[in-house]
Design an enzyme around this catalytic site. Structure first.
Site, PDB file in Angstrom:
ATOM      1  N   ASN A 145      65.490  60.348  35.755  1.00 21.27           N
ATOM      2  CA  ASN A 145      64.561  59.209  35.820  1.00 21.27           C
ATOM      3  C   ASN A 145      63.187  59.612  36.365  1.00 21.27           C
ATOM      4  O   ASN A 145      62.420  58.762  36.801  1.00 21.27           O
ATOM      5  CB  ASN A 145      65.172  58.041  36.614  1.00 21.27           C
ATOM      6  CG  ASN A 145      65.630  58.452  38.002  1.00 21.27           C
ATOM      7  OD1 ASN A 145      65.313  59.548  38.457  1.00 21.27           O
ATOM      8  ND2 ASN A 145      66.370  57.582  38.668  1.00 21.27           N
ATOM      9  N   GLN A 148      67.695  50.129  52.667  1.00 18.99           N
ATOM     10  CA  GLN A 148      67.784  49.313  51.458  1.00 18.99           C
ATOM     11  C   GLN A 148      69.155  48.680  51.381  1.00 18.99           C
ATOM     12  O   GLN A 148      70.127  49.419  51.534  1.00 18.99           O
ATOM     13  CB  GLN A 148      67.493  50.164  50.221  1.00 18.99           C
ATOM     14  CG  GLN A 148      66.030  50.579  50.172  1.00 18.99           C
ATOM     15  CD  GLN A 148      65.644  51.309  48.896  1.00 18.99           C
ATOM     16  OE1 GLN A 148      64.500  51.677  48.711  1.00 18.99           O
ATOM     17  NE2 GLN A 148      66.576  51.552  47.999  1.00 18.99           N
ATOM     18  N   ARG A 160      60.360  57.783  48.985  1.00 15.89           N
ATOM     19  CA  ARG A 160      61.321  57.174  49.893  1.00 15.89           C
ATOM     20  C   ARG A 160      60.565  56.454  51.006  1.00 15.89           C
ATOM     21  O   ARG A 160      59.588  56.982  51.551  1.00 15.89           O
ATOM     22  CB  ARG A 160      62.256  58.228  50.520  1.00 15.89           C
ATOM     23  CG  ARG A 160      63.337  58.755  49.587  1.00 15.89           C
ATOM     24  CD  ARG A 160      64.332  57.683  49.150  1.00 15.89           C
ATOM     25  NE  ARG A 160      65.338  58.187  48.234  1.00 15.89           N
ATOM     26  CZ  ARG A 160      65.288  58.045  46.907  1.00 15.89           C
ATOM     27  NH1 ARG A 160      64.286  57.407  46.329  1.00 15.89           N
ATOM     28  NH2 ARG A 160      66.268  58.499  46.149  1.00 15.89           N
ATOM     29  N   HIS A 194      63.584  48.401  44.788  1.00 14.80           N
ATOM     30  CA  HIS A 194      63.677  49.776  44.280  1.00 14.80           C
ATOM     31  C   HIS A 194      64.123  49.761  42.811  1.00 14.80           C
ATOM     32  O   HIS A 194      65.315  49.701  42.514  1.00 14.80           O
ATOM     33  CB  HIS A 194      64.680  50.545  45.144  1.00 14.80           C
ATOM     34  CG  HIS A 194      64.665  52.012  44.922  1.00 14.80           C
ATOM     35  ND1 HIS A 194      65.231  52.895  45.800  1.00 14.80           N
ATOM     36  CD2 HIS A 194      64.153  52.774  43.924  1.00 14.80           C
ATOM     37  CE1 HIS A 194      65.078  54.130  45.355  1.00 14.80           C
ATOM     38  NE2 HIS A 194      64.438  54.079  44.211  1.00 14.80           N
TER      39      HIS A 194
HETATM   40  P1  NDP Z   1      61.601  67.500  42.249  1.00 14.70           P
HETATM   41  O1  NDP Z   1      62.659  68.237  42.992  1.00 14.70           O
HETATM   42  O2  NDP Z   1      61.275  67.924  40.866  1.00 14.70           O
HETATM   43  O3  NDP Z   1      60.244  67.522  43.068  1.00 14.70           O
HETATM   44  C1  NDP Z   1      60.192  67.397  44.429  1.00 14.70           C
HETATM   45  C2  NDP Z   1      58.995  68.204  44.908  1.00 14.70           C
HETATM   46  O4  NDP Z   1      58.769  67.904  46.280  1.00 14.70           O
HETATM   47  C3  NDP Z   1      59.207  69.700  44.791  1.00 14.70           C
HETATM   48  O5  NDP Z   1      58.121  70.260  44.089  1.00 14.70           O
HETATM   49  C4  NDP Z   1      59.211  70.130  46.249  1.00 14.70           C
HETATM   50  O6  NDP Z   1      58.626  71.367  46.489  1.00 14.70           O
HETATM   51  C5  NDP Z   1      58.315  69.101  46.877  1.00 14.70           C
HETATM   52  N1  NDP Z   1      58.429  69.054  48.329  1.00 14.70           N
HETATM   53  C6  NDP Z   1      59.543  69.089  49.089  1.00 14.70           C
HETATM   54  N2  NDP Z   1      59.221  69.037  50.387  1.00 14.70           N
HETATM   55  C7  NDP Z   1      57.875  68.986  50.450  1.00 14.70           C
HETATM   56  C8  NDP Z   1      56.948  68.941  51.519  1.00 14.70           C
HETATM   57  N3  NDP Z   1      57.375  68.953  52.779  1.00 14.70           N
HETATM   58  N4  NDP Z   1      55.636  68.910  51.213  1.00 14.70           N
HETATM   59  C9  NDP Z   1      55.205  68.923  49.926  1.00 14.70           C
HETATM   60  N5  NDP Z   1      56.043  68.981  48.869  1.00 14.70           N
HETATM   61  C10 NDP Z   1      57.365  69.006  49.129  1.00 14.70           C
HETATM   62  O7  NDP Z   1      62.049  65.960  42.276  1.00 14.70           O
HETATM   63  P2  NDP Z   1      61.448  64.732  41.451  1.00 14.70           P
HETATM   64  O8  NDP Z   1      59.985  64.921  41.287  1.00 14.70           O
HETATM   65  O9  NDP Z   1      62.272  64.431  40.271  1.00 14.70           O
HETATM   66  O10 NDP Z   1      61.735  63.566  42.520  1.00 14.70           O
HETATM   67  C11 NDP Z   1      61.080  63.566  43.789  1.00 14.70           C
HETATM   68  C12 NDP Z   1      61.625  62.457  44.660  1.00 14.70           C
HETATM   69  O11 NDP Z   1      61.273  61.189  44.108  1.00 14.70           O
HETATM   70  C13 NDP Z   1      63.147  62.382  44.773  1.00 14.70           C
HETATM   71  O12 NDP Z   1      63.658  63.298  45.707  1.00 14.70           O
HETATM   72  C14 NDP Z   1      63.362  60.961  45.188  1.00 14.70           C
HETATM   73  O13 NDP Z   1      63.262  60.834  46.598  1.00 14.70           O
HETATM   74  C15 NDP Z   1      62.210  60.235  44.527  1.00 14.70           C
HETATM   75  N6  NDP Z   1      62.660  59.444  43.371  1.00 14.70           N
HETATM   76  C16 NDP Z   1      62.480  58.083  43.377  1.00 14.70           C
HETATM   77  C17 NDP Z   1      62.963  57.308  42.365  1.00 14.70           C
HETATM   78  C18 NDP Z   1      62.721  55.834  42.333  1.00 14.70           C
HETATM   79  O14 NDP Z   1      63.410  55.124  41.597  1.00 14.70           O
HETATM   80  N7  NDP Z   1      61.774  55.313  43.096  1.00 14.70           N
HETATM   81  C19 NDP Z   1      63.710  57.886  41.242  1.00 14.70           C
HETATM   82  C20 NDP Z   1      63.724  59.339  41.255  1.00 14.70           C
HETATM   83  C21 NDP Z   1      63.259  60.060  42.314  1.00 14.70           C
HETATM   84  P3  NDP Z   1      59.280  72.768  46.112  1.00 14.70           P
HETATM   85  O15 NDP Z   1      60.428  72.517  45.181  1.00 14.70           O
HETATM   86  O16 NDP Z   1      58.113  73.456  45.503  1.00 14.70           O
HETATM   87  O17 NDP Z   1      59.742  73.316  47.407  1.00 14.70           O
END
Ligand code: NDP
Length: 400
Positions: A147, A314, A285, A333
């Protein structure tokens, strides 16, 4: 034979839909990076149906029961007397969705001696105490990418809704008015603004790609820098700290997972470093932002608007300040649970269960915790630890 305990959100107040607005959803075979969409051996649902609510059962019942497993589906998830907590004692698999999270705290994990797999039907497994899962040797898996684009589209919508002052303008129409000055006195063009994402993973980079044609300045910060060719294609400026990003941006969107590094990242101090009148969009989140500091920033004008769909806990208590603070564009959400997204993450949940029960490896990119350590997507994007603290407050919604 296993007991599978599945926690889903309630059906619509008027009952499970007898029909839908459209006759189906587009079928997508691959995501932007080439990863295939879920590949279960079969599906027992029609894509486009409501699968994420209790009656939808993620389309899993006949698949599980034909194999002799037991499926228990409930929305009653909070408090010690909840059906979730009662059924947990002999469950081997727990399935939950971030939209209506069954918080799997260390205390609950301790009450579930047979638990082996915590499956997130969606993305974001922070509702599981990942440290406790590591310590107990549980597998935590989610349907990576299922998603991400759903959320990226929602982020773009919310940015435009805030900047252009869409929601109050819509309200004037509902109220029978024609109050143009009231609508436009907070309305701007996005063109020319500086827009930054905290994290450029699947969602964050999709937001950047979608915003590029708006002729804005693009910025990002992340733990790992994007490859140079991607940075160039997007025309995005990398910042090595979140402070450096927020100081120059008119719009900030948060797209990082919740884990100990990001919990409470947007506190009073960081909000004060943002430009006065910046917009903050958080679909990642709720706990990444300080609840009361955000409400104060909306009241003082430090933020011109705050939007998103994620809260903590939530469901959000009825007196949560984000329900009533000025200039917000909050929804429950929902961004990652469009009917299109549900079809993908329900298929992904089935794929993971097929692998689990057949003794085949779960896709590496779906793993968050495995064999006593962060694994797969979890090893890349999370840090170990617990972010479920305070989740018992969710019981206040039902009590209230
Ligand atoms: P990804 O794993 O593709 O991306 C997450 C990114 O966050 C990675 O690039 C990671 O960095 C980066 N990251 C982690 N920690 C840090 C930090 N401290 N500072 C900066 N960057 C950081 O996941 P998605 O993009 O698919 O999803 C991200 C989040 O979105 C999910 O974990 C979830 O919480 C939320 N989400 C919400 C939804 C909703 O319905 N509202 C649905 C789907 C997701 P790297 O890997 O380079 O270390």
């Amino acid at each position: 034979m296993a007991k599978v305990l599945c926690v889903l959100y309630d059906d619509p107040v008027d009952g499970y839909p007898p029909s839908y607005a459209r006759d189906g959803v587009p079928q997508i075979a691959r995501y932007h990076d080439g990863q295939t969409t879920p590949t279960p051996q079969a599906l027992d649902f029609t894509p486009g149906e409501l699968l994420g609510s209790v009656s939808g059962e993620l389309g899993l019942r006949s698949f599980l029961e034909e194999r002799g497993h037991t499926l228990v589906v409930t929305s009653d998830k909070d408090g010690p007397d909840s059906e979730f907590e009662r059924e947990l004692t002999d469950a081997e698999v727990v399935i939950s969705q971030p939209f209506w999270p069954a918080y799997l705290t260390a205390e609950r994990i301790a009450k579930a001696p047979q638990l082996k797999l915590a499956l997130t039907a969606g993305i974001g497994s922070d509702h599981v105490d990942l440290q406790a899962a590591i310590d107990r040797g549980l597998t935590v898996a989610e349907v990576t990418y299922s998603n991400s684009i759903s959320v990226a589209e929602h982020v773009v919508m919310m940015i435009l809704a805030l900047v252009r002052n869409y929601i109050p303008s819509y309200q004037w129409v509902i109220d029978g008015g024609w109050n143009i000055a009231d609508c436009v006195s907070r309305s701007y063009d996005l063109e020319g603004m500086q827009v930054g994402t905290v994290a450029a993973g699947r969602i964050g980079s999709a937001v950047l790609r979608r915003l590029k044609p708006f002729e804005v300045g693009l910025h990002y910060t992340d733990r790992h820098r994007l490859p140079a060719d991607v940075e160039q294609e997007l025309g995005a400026t990398f910042h090595d700290s979140v402070e450096s990003l927020v100081e120059v941006c008119d719009v900030v969107t948060i797209n990082a997972p919740l884990h100990p590094e990001t919990e409470n990242l947007f506190d009073e101090r960081l909000l004060a470093k943002m430009k006065r009148g910046a917009y903050l969009i958080n679909t990642a989140r709720g706990k990444i932002c300080d609840r009361d500091a955000v409400a104060r920033a909306c009241e003082s004008g430090q933020l011109a608007g705050y939007a998103g769909d994620v809260w903590f806990p939530q469901p959000a208590p009825r007196d949560h300040p984000w329900r009533s603070m000025p200039h917000h564009g909050m929804t429950p959400h929902v961004s990652g649970t469009s009917l299109s997204a549900q079809a993908r993450y329900a298929a992904g949940a089935r794929e993971i269960l097929e692998c689990y029960f057949d003794g085949r490896p779960i896709r590496e990119e779906y793993l968050i915790v495995n064999a006593g350590a962060l694994a797969g997507a979890g090893a890349h994007a999370y840090s170990a630890g617990n972010a479920t603290g305070g989740s018992d407050e969710a019981a206040r919604f039902t009590a209230g």
